[in-house]
Design a protein around this motif. Sequence first.
Motif, mmCIF file in Angstrom:
data_model
loop_
_atom_site.group_PDB
_atom_site.id
_atom_site.type_symbol
_atom_site.label_atom_id
_atom_site.label_comp_id
_atom_site.label_asym_id
_atom_site.label_seq_id
_atom_site.Cartn_x
_atom_site.Cartn_y
_atom_site.Cartn_z
ATOM 1 N N ARG A 163 64.909 103.485 18.479
ATOM 2 C CA ARG A 163 64.651 103.774 17.073
ATOM 3 C C ARG A 163 63.337 103.141 16.625
ATOM 4 N NH1 ARG A 163 64.192 101.477 12.813
ATOM 5 N NH2 ARG A 163 64.967 99.477 13.533
ATOM 6 N N ARG A 164 63.120 101.889 17.011
ATOM 7 C CA ARG A 164 61.906 101.172 16.615
ATOM 8 C C ARG A 164 60.652 101.816 17.210
ATOM 9 N NH1 ARG A 164 59.751 97.258 19.382
ATOM 10 N NH2 ARG A 164 61.683 96.690 20.419
ATOM 11 N N LEU A 165 60.713 102.209 18.471
ATOM 12 C CA LEU A 165 59.558 102.837 19.119
ATOM 13 C C LEU A 165 59.258 104.210 18.516
ATOM 14 C CD1 LEU A 165 60.207 101.831 22.831
ATOM 15 C CD2 LEU A 165 58.407 100.959 21.325
ATOM 16 N N VAL A 166 60.284 104.963 18.179
ATOM 17 C CA VAL A 166 60.079 106.265 17.535
ATOM 18 C C VAL A 166 59.502 106.065 16.144
ATOM 19 C CG1 VAL A 166 61.275 108.284 16.573
ATOM 20 C CG2 VAL A 166 61.804 107.491 18.898
ATOM 21 N N GLU A 167 59.985 105.071 15.428
ATOM 22 C CA GLU A 167 59.509 104.808 14.070
ATOM 23 C C GLU A 167 58.032 104.417 14.057
ATOM 24 O OE1 GLU A 167 59.713 104.966 10.107
ATOM 25 O OE2 GLU A 167 61.317 105.553 11.476
ATOM 26 N N GLU A 168 57.540 103.809 15.134
ATOM 27 C CA GLU A 168 56.124 103.443 15.218
ATOM 28 C C GLU A 168 55.208 104.660 15.278
ATOM 29 O OE1 GLU A 168 55.636 101.012 18.679
ATOM 30 O OE2 GLU A 168 56.394 99.214 17.692
ATOM 31 N N THR A 169 55.733 105.801 15.696
ATOM 32 C CA THR A 169 54.887 106.981 15.831
ATOM 33 C C THR A 169 54.667 107.654 14.480
ATOM 34 O OG1 THR A 169 56.631 108.631 16.186
ATOM 35 C CG2 THR A 169 55.883 107.397 18.132
ATOM 36 N N LEU A 170 53.572 108.367 14.352
ATOM 37 C CA LEU A 170 53.310 109.145 13.145
ATOM 38 C C LEU A 170 54.100 110.448 13.151
ATOM 39 C CD1 LEU A 170 49.445 108.655 12.867
ATOM 40 C CD2 LEU A 170 51.270 107.309 11.805
ATOM 41 N N LEU A 171 54.443 110.928 14.349
ATOM 42 C CA LEU A 171 55.190 112.184 14.472
ATOM 43 C C LEU A 171 56.706 111.974 14.378
ATOM 44 C CD1 LEU A 171 53.142 113.830 17.357
ATOM 45 C CD2 LEU A 171 52.989 114.288 14.906
ATOM 46 N N LYS A 172 57.139 110.726 14.428
ATOM 47 C CA LYS A 172 58.558 110.360 14.323
ATOM 48 C C LYS A 172 59.409 111.006 15.410
ATOM 49 C CE LYS A 172 57.433 107.898 10.881
ATOM 50 N NZ LYS A 172 56.804 106.665 11.296
ATOM 51 N N ARG A 173 58.836 111.046 16.599
ATOM 52 C CA ARG A 173 59.577 111.488 17.776
ATOM 53 C C ARG A 173 59.001 110.790 18.999
ATOM 54 N NH1 ARG A 173 57.177 114.713 21.479
ATOM 55 N NH2 ARG A 173 55.385 115.986 20.884
ATOM 56 N N PRO A 174 59.827 110.598 20.010
ATOM 57 C CA PRO A 174 59.290 110.016 21.237
ATOM 58 C C PRO A 174 58.487 111.053 22.007
ATOM 59 C CG PRO A 174 61.595 110.589 21.551
ATOM 60 C CD PRO A 174 61.266 110.863 20.106
ATOM 61 N N GLY A 175 57.660 110.575 22.893
ATOM 62 C CA GLY A 175 56.966 111.481 23.791
ATOM 63 C C GLY A 175 57.924 111.998 24.849
ATOM 64 N N THR A 176 57.499 113.057 25.522
ATOM 65 C CA THR A 176 58.293 113.636 26.603
ATOM 66 C C THR A 176 57.435 113.734 27.859
ATOM 67 O OG1 THR A 176 57.650 115.917 26.144
ATOM 68 C CG2 THR A 176 59.574 115.045 24.917
ATOM 69 N N PRO A 177 58.050 113.845 29.020
ATOM 70 C CA PRO A 177 57.253 114.074 30.224
ATOM 71 C C PRO A 177 56.354 115.311 30.094
ATOM 72 C CG PRO A 177 59.448 113.383 30.847
ATOM 73 C CD PRO A 177 59.475 113.599 29.350
ATOM 74 N N ASP A 178 56.824 116.337 29.371
ATOM 75 C CA ASP A 178 55.992 117.528 29.170
ATOM 76 C C ASP A 178 54.725 117.217 28.381
ATOM 77 O OD1 ASP A 178 57.609 119.203 30.624
ATOM 78 O OD2 ASP A 178 58.595 120.108 28.886
ATOM 79 N N ASP A 179 54.810 116.288 27.404
ATOM 80 C CA ASP A 179 53.608 115.902 26.661
ATOM 81 C C ASP A 179 52.546 115.356 27.613
ATOM 82 O OD1 ASP A 179 54.605 116.521 24.057
ATOM 83 O OD2 ASP A 179 55.604 114.565 23.963
ATOM 84 N N ILE A 180 52.979 114.540 28.552
ATOM 85 C CA ILE A 180 52.042 113.951 29.518
ATOM 86 C C ILE A 180 51.541 115.024 30.486
ATOM 87 C CG2 ILE A 180 51.731 112.164 31.270
ATOM 88 C CD1 ILE A 180 52.222 111.167 28.319
ATOM 89 N N ALA A 181 52.466 115.854 30.989
ATOM 90 C CA ALA A 181 52.086 116.897 31.948
ATOM 91 C C ALA A 181 51.090 117.883 31.334
ATOM 92 C CB ALA A 181 53.333 117.639 32.437
ATOM 93 N N GLU A 182 51.300 118.256 30.089
ATOM 94 C CA GLU A 182 50.379 119.199 29.443
ATOM 95 C C GLU A 182 49.000 118.579 29.241
ATOM 96 O OE1 GLU A 182 50.625 122.401 28.757
ATOM 97 O OE2 GLU A 182 52.682 122.557 29.489
ATOM 98 N N THR A 183 48.957 117.273 28.985
ATOM 99 C CA THR A 183 47.658 116.598 28.839
ATOM 100 C C THR A 183 46.947 116.532 30.187
ATOM 101 O OG1 THR A 183 48.582 115.329 27.001
ATOM 102 C CG2 THR A 183 46.496 114.562 27.928
ATOM 103 N N ILE A 184 47.696 116.266 31.241
ATOM 104 C CA ILE A 184 47.110 116.298 32.589
ATOM 105 C C ILE A 184 46.549 117.683 32.870
ATOM 106 C CG2 ILE A 184 47.607 116.184 35.066
ATOM 107 C CD1 ILE A 184 49.757 114.039 34.344
ATOM 108 N N PHE A 185 47.342 118.703 32.572
ATOM 109 C CA PHE A 185 46.907 120.083 32.801
ATOM 110 C C PHE A 185 45.599 120.361 32.061
ATOM 111 C CE2 PHE A 185 46.905 124.633 31.805
ATOM 112 C CZ PHE A 185 47.042 125.167 33.084
ATOM 113 N N PHE A 186 45.525 119.934 30.804
ATOM 114 C CA PHE A 186 44.297 120.135 30.032
ATOM 115 C C PHE A 186 43.124 119.403 30.669
ATOM 116 C CE2 PHE A 186 41.377 118.328 26.846
ATOM 117 C CZ PHE A 186 40.689 119.495 26.533
#
Length: 194
Positions: free
Chosen positions: A147-170
């Motif tokens: 909860r604390r780590l999600v609250e630190e984000t501006l998007l109010k959600r945790p990252g996902t492996p897909d977020d990282i994979a898509e950035t690698i792809f880019f």
Amino acid sequence: MIGHGELACDATSPVQVAAMAGELDGPLDVLVNAAGGLPVPAAETPPLEALAQEWLSSVSANVLTAVLTTAAVRDRLAEGGAIVSIGSIGAERRGGSYGAAKAALAAWNASLAAELGPRDITCNVISSGYVTGTNFFGEGMTEERHRRLVEETLLKRPGTPDDIAETIFFLASAGARHITGQTIHVNGGAFTTR
């Protein structure tokens, strides 16, 4: 490596990394340095020895793995290729030995980008924030910590492996050919830059 199967090795071992690299055929278009993790707790040892073991563990797992792997395959990297190394938000704040190792990874990346730039090879770091669906925290993830780590984000959600994979792809795509020597923060705004 699509079509080549998996090659496993201890990426902190020069002998094993060299053997792994020897199994590769042809040029490499993309190298992703994703080995790493939190330091291994030292067994019952005197405090300074435990501290030394913690720091050596962090540097070995988070920097040495990338350095050795990249050096072993460097001559196989294709012109116009990309190297992406996985860093951490821990390099920016309260990261202890782990954060310091990830900061060192970013510093090494800047040097690597300068060395490989003349071959048109880009080198970047993805500084990830909290990503769910991994074993990174092991037993250390609680509902309160989540909860604390999600609250630190501006998007109010945790990252996902897909977020990282898509950035690698880019970063490996034609659209990113003029991005090199950079640390790309993929953390939902938990850490922002100017």
